[in-house]
Each structure stands twice: as structure tokens, then as C-alpha cells.
Enzyme design. Structure first.
Site, PDB file in Angstrom:
ATOM      1  CB  THR A   1       4.933   0.584   4.268  1.00  0.00           C
ATOM      2  OG1 THR A   1       3.588   0.285   3.887  1.00  0.00           O
ATOM      3  CG2 THR A   1       5.740  -0.706   4.281  1.00  0.00           C
TER       4      THR A   1
ATOM      5  N   GLY B   1       0.829  -1.200   0.000  1.00  0.00           N
ATOM      6  CA  GLY B   1       0.000   0.000   0.000  1.00  0.00           C
ATOM      7  C   GLY B   1       0.862   1.248   0.000  1.00  0.00           C
ATOM      8  CB  CYS B   2       0.112   4.680   1.137  1.00  0.00           C
ATOM      9  SG  CYS B   2       0.953   6.238   1.482  1.00  0.00           S
ATOM     10  CG  PHE B   3       6.015   4.704  -0.695  1.00  0.00           C
ATOM     11  CD1 PHE B   3       5.440   5.955  -0.479  1.00  0.00           C
ATOM     12  CD2 PHE B   3       6.780   4.536  -1.852  1.00  0.00           C
ATOM     13  CE1 PHE B   3       5.633   7.011  -1.371  1.00  0.00           C
ATOM     14  CE2 PHE B   3       6.974   5.579  -2.746  1.00  0.00           C
ATOM     15  CZ  PHE B   3       6.400   6.818  -2.498  1.00  0.00           C
ATOM     16  CD1 TRP B   4       4.795   8.766   1.817  1.00  0.00           C
ATOM     17  CD2 TRP B   4       2.770   9.595   2.284  1.00  0.00           C
ATOM     18  NE1 TRP B   4       4.530   9.769   0.909  1.00  0.00           N
ATOM     19  CE2 TRP B   4       3.305  10.295   1.172  1.00  0.00           C
ATOM     20  CE3 TRP B   4       1.505   9.941   2.759  1.00  0.00           C
ATOM     21  CZ2 TRP B   4       2.609  11.338   0.545  1.00  0.00           C
ATOM     22  CZ3 TRP B   4       0.812  10.978   2.134  1.00  0.00           C
ATOM     23  CH2 TRP B   4       1.360  11.660   1.037  1.00  0.00           C
TER      24      TRP B   4
END
Length: 246
Positions: A59, A54-57
Site C-alpha cells: 500500500t 491490507g499489508c502496508f508494504w
């Protein structure tokens, strides 16, 4: 985060893929939070892992907070376009996934520990997207740097699938493949959630299912013996949004 609207996400063919460029993305030398090198050189013994969920922020923040993680970086991988930028990836015409590269000390944290964080922080049955974020860049993926990593990842997937099935979820759609080329994302994406003015955002939809202990994974005894578990990691609730302080 941007996504695809009005069409069903699908990977582009080589003929459809954007051409990209030869020049690599310029990124800071140091990790904004940890102060360690973002792109090496890393100390002897440091190993790499690569994940997309998903959104890498969120993660990335989830991983940099773990004990034994030396450095993290966000980027793009798994597609066709060399050195893409964010808007190109969001167009769906590069085939890349939003990923986090984790540099970790295997004497302090194991690959099994990293997999626990990976599986429990998203819903790996959602195909080309995660929560409200839809598109090929939000797919679930484990990208393996060694044959051992792939063997361990596949074993963890098998036991987690059984747990999810018992909870009423469908088949896991996570791609588990050899690690492709990692392309750094833009500077503003690196360690985004710890920077002043960042927008606290979580698109992931964790299932709430716990990954079984590595003792239950179908692996050779020699390999299984290397998968020590860190008590701090295995007591952590990865279903909580890492963008919001708890």
C-alpha cells in the site's frame, strides 16, 4: 506478514488490550525513496490522508509512486494500545490496523485521486483481513482528517458499492471514521519494498472494479468542483501488485 490463526479475528475490549508504552517509535528523518521528511515538518499546503487496506508494504509503495505525493509512512492506528510494536499489533490485542499515512500536495493530486488508488488496490468486502492475511490489522479503513474528507470518502464508498454489487460482491466492510492517533511502525517497515533484500509480497486481492469518476459521486457542487482528477492516476491499473516490477 503475520496473522491470527485458529480463531476468528475480533477487536479487543479495553480490558483485553495490551498496555503499550509512553515512548514513541524511533524512525528515520527522511523518506528512503523520496528523500522528504518522514514526520514533517511539511511545507505549507501539504495535507494528510490515512488508509488501511491490507499489508502496508504494498500500500505504501502504491502511494509514494503517485504524482503529487510528498511523503508516506507506515504505522498503526485505530486501536487502543499506545505506541505498539509490530508483534503486538499482530497479536490482535491492540485493535490497531496497519495503515499508510500520505502527505500530499492538493494542488497536484486530489483526495479523489488517492481514493481511486485505495479502492481499486484491494477487496473492501473481506472484513477482518485481506487475501491470505487474516486479522484485525488487515481490515479496510479510511481515516479522515477533516469533515470534507469523510464526506468525500462516504460518497466514493456509495458509488463503489454499486459497482461491486453489479459484479457479485457483497457489502463493503471499510470503516470510515475520524483519523485516530497515528503511531509509526518500525524503521524496517518504512518503505520496505524499496530496500535491499526486501521480500516482494502482495496479500491484497483487488476486485478489478473501477471507481466511477467523481462527477458521479453524490456531493455538493462546491465540494465536487474541488475534486480534480489526475490523468496519470485515473489511467493506472491499481490491481497490479506494487511489489513486482511491471
Amino acid at each position: 506478514m503475520f496473522g491470527l490463526f485458529g480463531k476468528k479475528p475480533g477487536l479487543p475490549t479495553p480490558e483485553q488490550a495490551l498496555p503499550g508504552r509512553a515512548q514513541a517509535m524511533l524512525v528515520p528523518a527522511k523518506h528512503f525513496v523520496l528523500g522528504t521528511p518522514l514526520d514533517g515538518p511539511f511545507p505549507v499546503g501539504i495535507q494528510l490522508a490515512l488508509f488501511g487496506n491490507g499489508c502496508f508494504w504494498g500500500t505504501e509503495k502504491q502511494f509514494w509512486q503517485l504524482p503529487g505525493v510528498y511523503s508516506t509512512a507506515v504505522g498503526y492506528a485505530g486501536g487502543l494500545t499506545p505506541n505498539p510494536n509490530y508483534r503486538e499489533v499482530c497479536s490482535g490485542l491492540t485493535g490497531h490496523n496497519e495503515v499508510v499515512r500520505v502527505a500530499y500536495d492538493p494542488d497536484r493530486i486530489s483526495y479523489a485521486d488517492l481514493l481511486k488508488a485505495f479502492w481499486e488496490s484491494h477487496d473492501p468486502t473481506q472484513g477482518m483481513g485481506q487475501g491470505p492475511d487474516r486479522g484485525t490489522q488487515y481490515r479496510s479503513g479510511i481515516y479522515c482528517y477533516t469533515p470534507e474528507q469523510k464526506q468525500i470518502a462516504l460518497a466514493s464508498q456509495a458509488v463503489y458499492q454499486a459497482v461491486l454489487k453489479a459484479k457479485g460482491y457483497g457489502a463493503i466492510t471499510t470503516e470510515i471514521i475520524d483519523a485516530p492517533t497515528f503511531y509509526f511502525a518500525e524503521e524496517y517497515h518504512q518503505q520496505y519494498l524499496d530496500k535491499p533484500g526486501s521480500r516482494p509480497y502482495c496479500g491484497a486481492q483487488p476486485t478489478g472494479a473501477d471507481l466511477p469518476h467523481p462527477e458521479q459521486w453524490n456531493l455538493p457542487a462546491e465540494l465536487k468542483s474541488q475534486l480534480t482528477v489526475h490523468p496519470e492516476v485515473w489511467s493506472k491499473n491499481f490491481a497490479e501488485c506494487p511489489a513486482v516490477p511491471h
